[in-house]
Motif scaffolding. Structure first.
Motif, PDB file in Angstrom:
ATOM      1  N   ALA A  79       0.841  -1.197   0.000  1.00 58.81           N
ATOM      2  CA  ALA A  79       0.000   0.000   0.000  1.00 58.81           C
ATOM      3  C   ALA A  79       0.874   1.243   0.000  1.00 58.81           C
ATOM      4  N   ALA A  84      -3.467   0.294  -4.236  1.00 63.52           N
ATOM      5  CA  ALA A  84      -4.693   0.424  -3.457  1.00 63.52           C
ATOM      6  C   ALA A  84      -5.745  -0.496  -4.054  1.00 63.52           C
ATOM      7  N   THR A 105      -6.966   7.393   6.441  1.00 63.19           N
ATOM      8  CA  THR A 105      -6.264   6.896   5.264  1.00 63.19           C
ATOM      9  C   THR A 105      -5.226   7.906   4.783  1.00 63.19           C
ATOM     10  N   ARG A 109      -1.093   7.598   4.589  1.00 64.96           N
ATOM     11  CA  ARG A 109      -0.358   7.867   3.353  1.00 64.96           C
ATOM     12  C   ARG A 109       0.772   8.852   3.598  1.00 64.96           C
ATOM     13  N   GLN A 166      -5.719   6.985  -1.003  1.00 64.80           N
ATOM     14  CA  GLN A 166      -4.349   6.476  -0.912  1.00 64.80           C
ATOM     15  C   GLN A 166      -3.464   7.031  -2.031  1.00 64.80           C
TER      16      GLN A 166
ATOM     17  N   ILE B 225      -4.830  -0.144   3.740  1.00 63.08           N
ATOM     18  CA  ILE B 225      -4.516   1.272   3.550  1.00 63.08           C
ATOM     19  C   ILE B 225      -3.118   1.592   4.071  1.00 63.08           C
TER      20      ILE B 225
END
Lengths: 253, 345, 286
Positions: A79, A84, A105, A109, A166, B225
């Motif tokens: 990820a 994603a 999320t 990231r 993402q 995620i």
């Protein structure tokens, strides 16, 4: 010069006991691809996506993401490297709100997920990005309700919003429109069409209207193996594909 | 991307959304009132200060379980182990460090107790990363039993079943000595509880805290995620162990005693029950639960001990069957219904 | 040496009879009943009462304890337990701990906190020589009774229609329901028989272990060890686990009293981590 390959599988195999769920699949996904993965029920489409995204470990074979061998990587590491996905069955956080889900999320990231002293919402750039994503999907009016009580279609849209948050290089959509009412389907297609051109996209879908509107290339998976690959026209006119689908559903183009 | 240019001028919706998010971490009137009343108890109930210190300590222990179970969803029946480790570590520090300069200060003792518990918590956290609720339950219980055995058998260190005698902490910060009426003990325990509560509150409302609730809700998606799920669980389990260790250290210092009773199964079970009474997953669940639990114990236990135990069991059965989420869960449910009805009109 | 081994086996067999009901109910409904020990306590205290107050012969007390605990189990299953099957493990644990507390309080209220001792009939006391080792007659009696019960249970499970239905339900409750097996009914019966066996174990245990109101909590740990080591998919797994635990416990207390418990708990944690399905479970660990 052809675009570079973002995602690749080489001789990918997955066995469950005696069942060969993925059968030596060689697959390449170039940058900017709009690729559909179709096949009858039980053909191993979701297993293939689970292998690519790191939910399952392959029995043998290799997976490359942007030229790097990621076969032994966890789902988390993939990820972070730009992969994603959405899930066929919603995998959301029932007790959080859609806004919180996206904040979470985005924070992961941006490697801000360990931040423990400032409250959620202190980064206004995160809030702004989350809200604009929700708007894009037409669900900003439900930003503050509990996810668990949302209508199924709305949850489906949030499922996609999470994957978009993402900012992936490769996006795997596992039946995003399944169970979504007609008018919200359009929304999903619009969102997908508006994605940045350099993102490589795989769509698993049963709805052939959607597939043929969306895809520039199609792979057909049968019994875990790659059956045939080609442009939508080639696939639609391939008698072998028609035969595979006979009794399953009609292919109308 | 187009988003980037927009981010300089947030939309009105984004401004509002930010206010909603930040509003959740603002101190409410009920919260402030809770702590003002807690502090006022010093004057309101001067004869009950020892009991109140005990409630504060139990509340801290229940809060530690809330962090681990209520927020991160790790089912534990062994939090008493960390309470006991903290108590013995701080007790031994006070016993052997007496007169050795700053090392005998109770605050240092707190860090020794909490730190030691956190170390053991960190090491055993890897045992609870995987497995079902049932496995986690039995593993945490097993770890607590092992600690219990060590405490009982290592007589040269812990005094065995007689308990650790001669725990005489120095004055707090070299100024306030522990007195017979429990005044220092109350202010000291309450201050430690408040400081640790404020930190726990910040943790819970931070992105890190939100990620714990997400893991509890759906570990599969959190991995997808890109969240380091195991790292997060190790972190919160270690933090929870630290909190329980500090609670144990407080208990040893204020009662000047530590006994195997501190690590026994019923300690873990009682603390879990307090949390469930009050409402797991609510910050005040453990605190409210410890107040009710200890008060009930005092009132009913004075009639006969069996009476208390029976009603404790009956309350628990009733709670599981009829009231999901404890007292605070019940209140939150009522509030939701009220706002929904209000919105409909 | 042999004496300790035989004592350990007797103790282990007793543990098995006490715990087997819990193993089956956990495997069948994925329901964790920490109050299982309360049924054993019911059987034990019934025996104590009948013998001391009414002078009922010990051998009559055994079936009485079984019936008493089984009826109690059936009543509670039909009224309370069945609401818990679809709840979380945490809820089940809290609920059954609540029941344990109530049971402990009631026994404490009625009998006091002292340990209760039963005067066994004369023909069951004393020691005899067995294969060159000295063993208490009562221990031998326990071994014989428990062996018969184990054989009986195994026969019921493998030879009868009820047994095959039960095994099907344990393997996959959904499929079994689909095949028209009344899983709810099977579970009620199993729960009652399991509780009854616990009661019988409690009655048998009066001659070996001392009874006081903390019994359900003290033995809960042992039951959990039997389950975690033995697994829940067979009854031979828990049987082997119980024998091992019994021997290890008796030998540990005899040879290394300082670290006996430590070793047992460590083994339990290791098995849980390394083989979550149980040490003796069928098939590979998942």
């Amino acid at each position: 010069m052809s675009p570079k390959i973002l995602l690749e599988s080489r001789q990918l195999v997955k066995r469950f006991g005696g069942i060969l769920a993925t059968d030596h699949v060689d697959f390449q996904l170039p940058q900017g691809a709009r690729h559909a993965l179709i096949g009858p029920n039980g053909a191993g489409k979701t297993t293939f996506v689970n292998l690519l995204s790191g939910v399952l470990t392959p029995t043998s074979g290799e997976i490359f993401l942007d030229g790097v061998n990621v076969t032994g990587w966890s789902a988390r590491r993939r990820a972070h490297a730009g992969m994603a996905r959405t899930f066929q069955i919603n995998q959301l956080f029932a007790d959080l709100t859609p806004l919180e889900t996206l904040m979470l999320t985005i924070a992961e990231r941006e490697n801000a997920g360990w931040s423990w002293f400032r409250p959620v919402g202190s980064r206004s750039d995160f809030v702004d990005e989350a809200m604009s994503l929700l708007r894009q999907l037409g669900i900003e009016d439900i930003a503050h309700g509990r996810v668990g009580v949302l209508a199924y279609g709305k949850q489906r849209l949030l499922e996609i919003a999470v994957a978009l948050a993402q900012k992936p290089k490769v996006l795997l959509l596992d039946e995003p429109a399944a169970g979504v009412p007609e008018h919200e389907r359009e929304q999903i297609l619009d969102v997908v069409a508006a994605l940045p051109g350099d993102v490589a996209l795989i769509l698993i879908e049963h709805d052939m209207h959607l597939v043929f509107r969306f895809a520039k290339s199609i792979s057909v998976l049968v019994n875990g193996g790659l059956f045939v690959e080609g442009t939508p026209e080639e696939i639609a006119n391939d008698p072998r594909v028609r035969k595979v689908y006979l009794g399953e559903e009609e292919v109308n183009v | 991307m187009t988003d980037m240019t927009l981010s300089h001028q947030p939309s009105p919706e984004a401004v509002k959304a930010r206010a909603v998010l930040l509003g959740r971490s603002r101190w409410g009137i009920a919260e402030i009132a809770f702590w003002v009343i807690a502090a006022a108890c010093y004057f309101l109930l001067p004869t009950k200060l020892s009991l109140l210190s005990e409630i504060a300590i139990l509340g801290l222990l229940a809060l530690s379980i809330d962090l681990v179970l209520g927020y991160a969803g790790i089912v534990t029946l062994g939090q008493g182990a960390f309470f006991g480790i903290g108590a013995y570590a701080a007790g031994l520090a006070a016993k052997h460090g007496a007169g050795a300069g700053p090392w005998s200060d109770p605050l240092i003792g707190l860090f020794i107790g909490g730190g030691f518990a956190a170390l053991i918590g960190f090491l055993t956290s890897f045992l609870v990363l995987r497995g079902s609720d049932l496995t986690r339950l039995m593993v945490t219980l097993g770890v607590a039993l092992i600690v219990d055995e060590i405490v009982n058998q290592a007589k040269w260190l812990t005094g065995g079943s007689d308990g650790l005698q001669g725990v005489l902490p120095s004055p707090v910060l070299g100024i306030w000595d522990f007195d017979l009426f429990g005044r220092t003990a109350f202010i000291y325990s309450m201050s430690v509880l408040f400081v640790l509560f404020v930190i726990a509150r910040a943790i819970v409302k931070s992105p890190f805290g939100l990620s714990l609730q997400a893991i509890k809700g759906n570990p599969l998606r959190t991995r997808a995620i890109g969240m380091p799920v195991n790292g997060r669980l190790v972190a919160i389990y270690t933090i929870g162990s630290f909190y329980a260790g500090v609670a144990g250290a407080l208990a040893a210092q204020t009662t000047q005693f530590a006994s195997p009773d501190y690590v026994a199964f019923h300690r873990s079970a009682d603390a879990l029950l307090m949390l469930v009474f009050g409402g797991a997953g609510h910050l005040y669940g453990g605190l409210l639960g410890s107040i009710i639990f200890r008060t009930m114990q005092d009132v009913l236990g004075n009639i006969t001990p069996q009476y208390w135990q029976f009603w404790l069991g009956a309350t628990l059965v009733g709670l599981v069957l009829f009231v999901r989420g404890g007292i605070l869960g019940l209140l939150a449910g009522l509030r939701d219904r009220a706002t929904r009805n209000g919105g409909a009109k | 040496m042999l004496t300790i081994l035989l004592d350990g086996i007797a103790y282990g067999m007793l543990l098995f009879i006490l715990a087997v009901g819990l193993c089956v109910t956990l495997g069948l409904m994925n329901f964790i009943n920490l109050a299982h020990g309360a049924f054993a306590m019911a059987g034990g205290y019934l025996t104590i009462t009948l013998m001391q107050q009414a002078g009922v012969p010990f051998l009559v007390c055994l079936p009485a304890a079984f019936i008493f605990a089984a009826v109690l189990g059936l009543l509670l299953e039909r009224t309370l337990y069945r609401h818990l099957y679809d709840k979380t493990h945490l809820d089940q644990v809290l609920f059954s701990i609540g029941l344990v507390f109530m049971a402990m309080a009631m026994v404490d209220y009625a009998y006091g906190a002292n340990q209760q001792i039963v005067n066994l009939p004369e023909y069951l006391t004393g020691r005899i020589n067995f294969l060159g080792a000295s063993i208490g007659v009562y221990r031998l009696f326990v071994i014989v009774i428990c062996s018969l019960l184990v054989i009986g249970l195994q026969l019921v499970l493998t030879q009868t229609r009820f047994g095959s239905r039960l095994r099907a339900a344990v393997d996959d409750g959904r499929v079994a329901r689909g095949m028209g097996i009344d899983v709810t009914r099977i579970f009620a019966i199993t729960f009652a028989v399991g509780s009854g066996l616990a009661g019988l174990g409690g009655a048998l245990g009066t001659g070996i272990i001392s009874f006081d109101p903390t019994f359900p909590l003290k033995y809960m740990i042992y039951f959990l060890i039997v389950i975690s080591v033995g697994g829940t998919t067979t009854i031979t797994g828990p049987f082997l686990a119980a024998i091992l635990l019994g021997v290890a416990d008796v030998a540990g207390k005899y040879y290394v009293p300082a670290v006996g418990g430590f070793i047992i708990y460590t083994i339990m944690v290791l098995v849980l981590i390394l083989r979550p399905q149980g040490l003796f479970a069928r098939g590979p660990a998942r």
